[in-house]
Enzyme design. Structure first.
Site, short mmCIF file in Angstrom:
data_model
loop_
_atom_site.label_atom_id
_atom_site.label_comp_id
_atom_site.label_asym_id
_atom_site.label_seq_id
_atom_site.Cartn_x
_atom_site.Cartn_y
_atom_site.Cartn_z
N LYS A 91 41.65 44.31 28.59
CA LYS A 91 40.92 45.28 27.75
C LYS A 91 40.10 46.23 28.64
CE LYS A 91 41.09 41.81 24.15
NZ LYS A 91 40.52 41.21 22.97
N HIS A 131 47.80 46.79 19.33
CA HIS A 131 46.66 45.85 19.35
C HIS A 131 45.66 46.26 18.27
CE1 HIS A 131 43.33 43.40 20.63
NE2 HIS A 131 44.16 42.73 21.42
N ASN A 156 45.33 40.18 28.93
CA ASN A 156 44.90 41.50 28.45
C ASN A 156 43.44 41.68 28.83
OD1 ASN A 156 44.26 43.81 27.12
ND2 ASN A 156 44.53 43.00 25.05
N GLU A 161 48.42 38.18 16.57
CA GLU A 161 46.99 38.04 16.87
C GLU A 161 46.19 38.25 15.59
OE1 GLU A 161 46.27 38.89 21.39
OE2 GLU A 161 45.81 40.65 20.20
P1 13P Z 1 40.48 36.87 23.18
O1 13P Z 1 41.37 35.89 23.93
O2 13P Z 1 39.30 37.30 23.97
O3 13P Z 1 40.16 36.34 21.81
O4 13P Z 1 41.35 38.19 22.95
C1 13P Z 1 42.61 38.06 22.41
C2 13P Z 1 43.29 39.37 22.52
O5 13P Z 1 42.91 40.31 21.85
C3 13P Z 1 44.39 39.48 23.47
O6 13P Z 1 45.08 40.67 23.30
#
Ligand code: 13P
Length: 252
Positions: free
Chosen positions: A12, A100, A10, A170
């Site tokens: 982002k 998310h 991901n 998560e």
């Molecule tokens: P990180 O691996 O940077 O903690 O992010 C996790 C996440 O939000 C994956 O969707």
């Protein structure tokens, strides 16, 4: 038969056209490996890059997904700023991340998530459905209650094919913090989720991932949790070097 293990990147709000080289390096790694057993590598870059990356990389070793979908369950229409499931399919997405916590904080509640899930399924997109509690909910012992609520309020019972839904647990307090829950804690959560999904939704074998500060250093230990089918990876997925370190123990 061994289960499929997912490694979902991901990205982002990160990356530019140049970042394709990171995916190319991952592809080069995969090409040199035998792919016995079932593994799925899925990249979810920001949408402006998705189509470009997908076209350049198109290869059965790597798949692509989007990070959002419109809640408007139509292919086209007068909805400024929206992207339909059909449009995501057209630009090469086979998956979409929904729910998310970073999106929930901005503008996504369980009702919106439900609409997005239905829209994605109608367009034959597989869903990466994120759930997770925050730190104060955890401290109050409410984690599993929150997760069940997030699922119940967003997922219709009539969804029959759960092969198209990947649950990603998560914990919000673990995302980007470097804090990873203890295996005991995770084992308890996944056991309860497993029972819940089997009882309420009759899912035969729920696909459940873990996400939150996954790194090359902790992935082996997390992999010991038997109910986990893989990882949703943020920061450590941005560079091929760390992503390859995460996946490499799974490839011969
Ligand atoms: P990180 O691996 O940077 O903690 O992010 C996790 C996440 O939000 C994956 O969707």
């Amino acid at each position: 038969m061994s289960k499929t293990i997912y490694f979902i990147a991901n990205w982002k709000m990160h990356g530019n056209y140049n970042s394709i080289k990171e995916i190319q390096k991952v592809l080069n790694f995969l090409k040199k490996k035998t792919t016995y057993g079932f593994k799925k590598i899925i990249f979810c870059p920001p949408l402006n890059l998705l189509s470009y990356f997908e076209k350049k990389i198109r290869n059965k070793l790597i798949d692509f997904g989007a990070q959002d979908i419109s809640k408007v369950n139509l292919n086209y229409g007068p909805y400024t700023g929206q992207l339909s499931g059909k449009m995501l399919k057209d630009v090469g997405a086979n998956y979409v991340i929904i729910g998310h916590s970073e999106k929930r904080i901005l503008d996504e509640d369980n009702v919106t998530i439900k609409k997005k899930i239905n829209s994605a399924l109608k367009n034959k997109l597989k869903i990466i459905f994120c759930i997770g509690e925050n730190i104060s909910q955890k401290k109050m012992g409410l984690s599993i209650k929150i997760l069940k609520k997030q699922i119940s309020q967003s997922l219709e019972k009539k969804i029959v094919n759960f092969d198209n839904i990947i649950f990603a647990y998560e914990p919000i307090w673990s995302i980007g913090t470097g804090i990873v829950p203890a295996n005991d804690y995770l084992n308890k959560i996944y056991k309860k989720l497993n029972i819940f999904l089997k009882d309420k939704y009759k899912v035969k074998t729920p696909i459940m991932l873990y996400g939150g500060s996954v790194t090359p250093d902790n992935v082996a230990s997390l992999g010991n949790i038997s109910l986990i089918s893989g990882f949703l990876i943020g920061g450590a997925s941005l560079k091929a070097k760390s992503f390859i370190k995460i996946i490499k123990n799974y490839y011969i």
